[in-house]
Design a protein around this motif. Structure first.
Motif, PDB file in Angstrom:
ATOM      1  N   ALA A   1       0.619  -1.134   0.335  1.00 46.55           N
ATOM      2  CA  ALA A   1      -0.222   0.013   0.058  1.00 46.55           C
ATOM      3  C   ALA A   1       0.978   0.691   0.284  1.00 46.55           C
ATOM      4  O   ALA A   1       0.585   1.861  -0.856  1.00 46.55           O
ATOM      5  CB  ALA A   1      -0.774  -0.150   1.775  1.00 46.55           C
ATOM      6  N   GLN A   2       2.320   1.217   1.236  1.00 43.53           N
ATOM      7  CA  GLN A   2       2.790   2.569   0.340  1.00 43.53           C
ATOM      8  C   GLN A   2       3.511   2.558  -0.444  1.00 43.53           C
ATOM      9  O   GLN A   2       3.345   3.700  -0.871  1.00 43.53           O
ATOM     10  CB  GLN A   2       4.304   2.338   1.806  1.00 43.53           C
ATOM     11  N   TYR A   3       3.870   1.940  -1.368  1.00 41.94           N
ATOM     12  CA  TYR A   3       3.946   2.095  -2.910  1.00 41.94           C
ATOM     13  C   TYR A   3       3.531   3.257  -3.083  1.00 41.94           C
ATOM     14  O   TYR A   3       3.328   3.791  -4.306  1.00 41.94           O
ATOM     15  CB  TYR A   3       4.287   0.724  -4.079  1.00 41.94           C
ATOM     16  N   LEU A   4       1.890   1.879  -3.630  1.00 46.22           N
ATOM     17  CA  LEU A   4       0.474   2.922  -4.345  1.00 46.22           C
ATOM     18  C   LEU A   4       0.415   4.728  -3.608  1.00 46.22           C
ATOM     19  O   LEU A   4       0.799   5.587  -4.220  1.00 46.22           O
ATOM     20  CB  LEU A   4      -0.567   2.056  -4.330  1.00 46.22           C
ATOM     21  N   VAL A   5       0.201   4.137  -1.855  1.00 51.05           N
ATOM     22  CA  VAL A   5       1.006   5.804  -1.550  1.00 51.05           C
ATOM     23  C   VAL A   5       1.392   6.421  -2.258  1.00 51.05           C
ATOM     24  O   VAL A   5       1.678   7.953  -2.362  1.00 51.05           O
ATOM     25  CB  VAL A   5       0.522   5.804  -0.915  1.00 51.05           C
ATOM     26  N   ASP A   6       2.744   6.301  -2.384  1.00 53.53           N
ATOM     27  CA  ASP A   6       4.031   7.038  -2.569  1.00 53.53           C
ATOM     28  C   ASP A   6       4.062   7.519  -4.357  1.00 53.53           C
ATOM     29  O   ASP A   6       4.827   8.090  -4.366  1.00 53.53           O
ATOM     30  CB  ASP A   6       4.844   6.207  -2.365  1.00 53.53           C
ATOM     31  N   ASN A   7       3.013   6.835  -5.315  1.00 55.57           N
ATOM     32  CA  ASN A   7       3.405   7.589  -6.000  1.00 55.57           C
ATOM     33  C   ASN A   7       1.484   8.072  -7.027  1.00 55.57           C
ATOM     34  O   ASN A   7       1.823   8.674  -7.514  1.00 55.57           O
ATOM     35  CB  ASN A   7       3.347   5.870  -7.579  1.00 55.57           C
ATOM     36  N   ALA A   8       1.332   8.080  -5.521  1.00 51.25           N
ATOM     37  CA  ALA A   8      -0.296   8.708  -6.196  1.00 51.25           C
ATOM     38  C   ALA A   8      -0.074  10.912  -5.855  1.00 51.25           C
ATOM     39  O   ALA A   8       0.742  10.596  -4.696  1.00 51.25           O
ATOM     40  CB  ALA A   8      -1.758   8.316  -5.051  1.00 51.25           C
TER      41      ALA A   8
ATOM     42  N   GLY B   1      -2.594  14.001  -6.585  1.00 49.18           N
ATOM     43  CA  GLY B   1      -4.267  14.214  -6.715  1.00 49.18           C
ATOM     44  C   GLY B   1      -5.218  13.556  -6.298  1.00 49.18           C
ATOM     45  O   GLY B   1      -4.266  13.340  -5.406  1.00 49.18           O
ATOM     46  N   THR B   2      -6.480  13.643  -6.455  1.00 45.61           N
ATOM     47  CA  THR B   2      -7.475  12.634  -6.180  1.00 45.61           C
ATOM     48  C   THR B   2      -7.942  12.532  -6.879  1.00 45.61           C
ATOM     49  O   THR B   2      -7.537  12.351  -8.174  1.00 45.61           O
ATOM     50  CB  THR B   2      -7.938  14.576  -5.192  1.00 45.61           C
ATOM     51  N   GLY B   3      -8.791  11.339  -6.138  1.00 42.71           N
ATOM     52  CA  GLY B   3     -10.226  10.825  -6.955  1.00 42.71           C
ATOM     53  C   GLY B   3      -9.037   9.585  -8.123  1.00 42.71           C
ATOM     54  O   GLY B   3      -9.558   9.177  -9.060  1.00 42.71           O
ATOM     55  N   LEU B   4      -8.113   9.119  -7.583  1.00 41.81           N
ATOM     56  CA  LEU B   4      -7.452   8.065  -8.458  1.00 41.81           C
ATOM     57  C   LEU B   4      -8.145   6.807  -8.294  1.00 41.81           C
ATOM     58  O   LEU B   4      -7.790   6.173  -7.492  1.00 41.81           O
ATOM     59  CB  LEU B   4      -6.239   8.321  -7.782  1.00 41.81           C
ATOM     60  N   PRO B   5      -7.942   6.136  -9.524  1.00 44.90           N
ATOM     61  CA  PRO B   5      -8.596   4.303  -9.144  1.00 44.90           C
ATOM     62  C   PRO B   5      -8.179   4.007  -8.332  1.00 44.90           C
ATOM     63  O   PRO B   5      -7.262   3.473  -9.051  1.00 44.90           O
ATOM     64  CB  PRO B   5      -9.009   4.768 -10.975  1.00 44.90           C
TER      65      PRO B   5
ATOM     66  N   THR C   1      -7.521  10.798  -1.656  1.00 46.85           N
ATOM     67  CA  THR C   1      -6.880  10.547  -2.753  1.00 46.85           C
ATOM     68  C   THR C   1      -7.252  10.025  -3.853  1.00 46.85           C
ATOM     69  O   THR C   1      -7.070   9.348  -4.777  1.00 46.85           O
ATOM     70  CB  THR C   1      -5.776  10.401  -2.323  1.00 46.85           C
ATOM     71  N   PHE C   2      -7.575   8.418  -3.707  1.00 48.34           N
ATOM     72  CA  PHE C   2      -8.335   6.804  -4.364  1.00 48.34           C
ATOM     73  C   PHE C   2     -10.018   7.373  -4.815  1.00 48.34           C
ATOM     74  O   PHE C   2     -10.295   7.553  -3.202  1.00 48.34           O
ATOM     75  CB  PHE C   2      -7.418   5.885  -3.630  1.00 48.34           C
ATOM     76  N   VAL C   3      -9.775   6.556  -4.693  1.00 44.68           N
ATOM     77  CA  VAL C   3     -11.683   5.766  -5.042  1.00 44.68           C
ATOM     78  C   VAL C   3     -11.661   4.714  -5.326  1.00 44.68           C
ATOM     79  O   VAL C   3     -10.718   3.926  -6.537  1.00 44.68           O
ATOM     80  CB  VAL C   3     -12.432   7.002  -5.888  1.00 44.68           C
TER      81      VAL C   3
END
Ligand code: BGC
Length: 400
Positions: free
Chosen positions: A176-183, A185-189, A221-223
């Motif tokens: 999950a940290q990897y995904l967060v580190d690469n996110a 903006g907002t509303g990311l699928p 951040t994520f949806v």
């Protein structure tokens, strides 16, 4: 100390090639050899070796002290474990029997009974189904065999003496940290996938991932795009096992590549074009990550994907080098094997293996030793996987 237990101990200790253990091995090996020859002269070895179900035949005339049961040959992860056990246990000319259950609890129990009948004193077992394996563990306990749960925890029984594992919550957190580190903006699928509900680890991985993802879902951040159950629970920082079970019911891959691919394809078919573009995918392990990545790569509305994994399977290391999988979590199987062997030797010696944590299996707190994990990306793949000696560079193409 009996003759056979010296031999058994020497066969295990023989595989630990370092320092004191090596000296100890040489001594015990010499002692065991003398005893074997003496026993042959005296006609003491009368038991005919039985046919193993599945794996290498141990040298004739030697009784096994330790038996190993792994869940399936169909996933590279468990072939890694088999190879590392063999490296550790047979390099010096010693064999240990490794049986595979092929995803079938009945076969698993039969494997355990086969090993018990061969006189093992310690069982190292990675259950296919944590609850179903309780019966096999109890059969071993009843026969006076110590049970070491390997990688996956056996549930719902007190017949588990020790648990060697990786820190599975940390695995999910690293993904999950990897995904967060690469996110940005907002509303990311965000697309969520999980392991098999019969595997306690699947819950621990998901729990770790949720710890890190949930705040980033709550803040927009994520949806989440592929689980109504996860959406319904997205404001909860901590989930109960039942709640996780409801999400897993929608996003499980059952640790099966084909199920993973079919589910990803179904999710993509159901999703609108605006739910695609640049997407973030929590995939639970390498086999399912490659299957899911292939499905997302084939969708023309997906412009970029980030996908997690775990196990540092060779095929996924190559996928990472090629930019087809974003990360994996290296769980150094050599450490797990060494810990399992150390635990077995301790039990054979009448000692208690090192305990650094406990894991509750619904009946008891099982003494355990979890190991650390390492995040692997394209940036550090050479350092972590090749330079560390885990795999030879010649197994891969495209490495500098
Ligand atoms: C293991 C993973 C493996 C998965 C599927 C889990 O229990 O910890 O390493 O990828 O099972 O076999």
């Amino acid at each position: 100390m009996s003759y056979m237990s010296e031999v058994q101990r020497s066969r295990l200790i023989a595989t630990n090639h370092q320092g004191e253990d090596m000296k100890r091995f040489k001594f015990l090996f010499t002692l065991a050899s003398v005893l074997i020859i003496a026993s042959m002269v005296l006609g003491a070895c009368t038991t005919a070796p039985q046919e193993p179900v599945d794996s290498e035949q141990p040298p004739a005339g030697e009784e096994l002290a330790v038996g190993i049961v792994l869940p399936t040959k169909d996933e590279p992860r468990w072939i890694q474990d088999e190879t590392r056990f063999k490296d550790a246990l047979t390099q010096q000319g010693y064999s240990v029997e490794i049986l595979f259950s092929q995803g079938d609890p009945a076969r698993e129990k039969q494997n355990v009974e086969t090993l018990i009948s061969k006189g093992i004193k310690v069982l190292i077992i990675c259950p296919h189904d944590g609850t179903a394996a309780a019966a096999a563990a109890e059969a071993a306990r009843d026969a006076g065999v110590k049970v070491v749960s390997y990688d996956r925890l056996i549930l719902d029984t007190d017949a588990v003496d020790y648990y060697v594992t990786f820190d599975s919550v940390a695995v999910g957190e690293a993904q999950a940290q990897y995904l967060v580190d690469n996110a940005s903006g907002t509303g990311l699928p965000l697309y969520l996938y999980a392991g098999a509900s019969s595997d306690n680890n699947a819950f621990l991985f998901f729990e770790g991932a949720w710890n890190v993802l949930q705040p980033k879902i709550a803040d927009g951040t994520f949806v989440i795009k592929n689980s109504a159950e996860a959406v319904a629970l997205q404001d909860k920082a901590t989930l109960t096992r039942d709640e996780m079970g409801r999400i897993l019911g929608q996003v499980t891959t059952n640790w099966d590549f084909n199920v993973a691919k079919g589910l990803a394809e179904a999710n993509l078919t159901a999703a609108a074009a605006e739910d695609k573009g640049e997407v973030f995918i929590l995939a639970p392990n390498d086999g399912t990550a490659r299957a899911i990545a292939d499905a997302f790569a084939a969708d023309t509305d997906v412009t970029k994907y980030y996908v997690t994994g775990q196990d540092a399977e060779k095929a996924s290391v190559q996928y990472i080098i090629d930019g087809l999988q974003s990360m994996t979590v290296l769980k150094d199987v050599r450490t797990l094997v060494a810990d399992a062997i150390a635990a077995a030797v301790a039990f054979l010696d009448g000692r208690t293996p090192e305990e650094t944590a406990t894991y509750n299996n619904n009946v008891i707190d099982v003494p355990a030793k979890p190991s650390a994990v390492v995040t692997v990306t394209q940036d550090n793949v050479k350092a972590t996987v090749i330079d560390s000696g885990y795999y030879p560079a010649s197994d891969f193409t495209g490495l500098e």
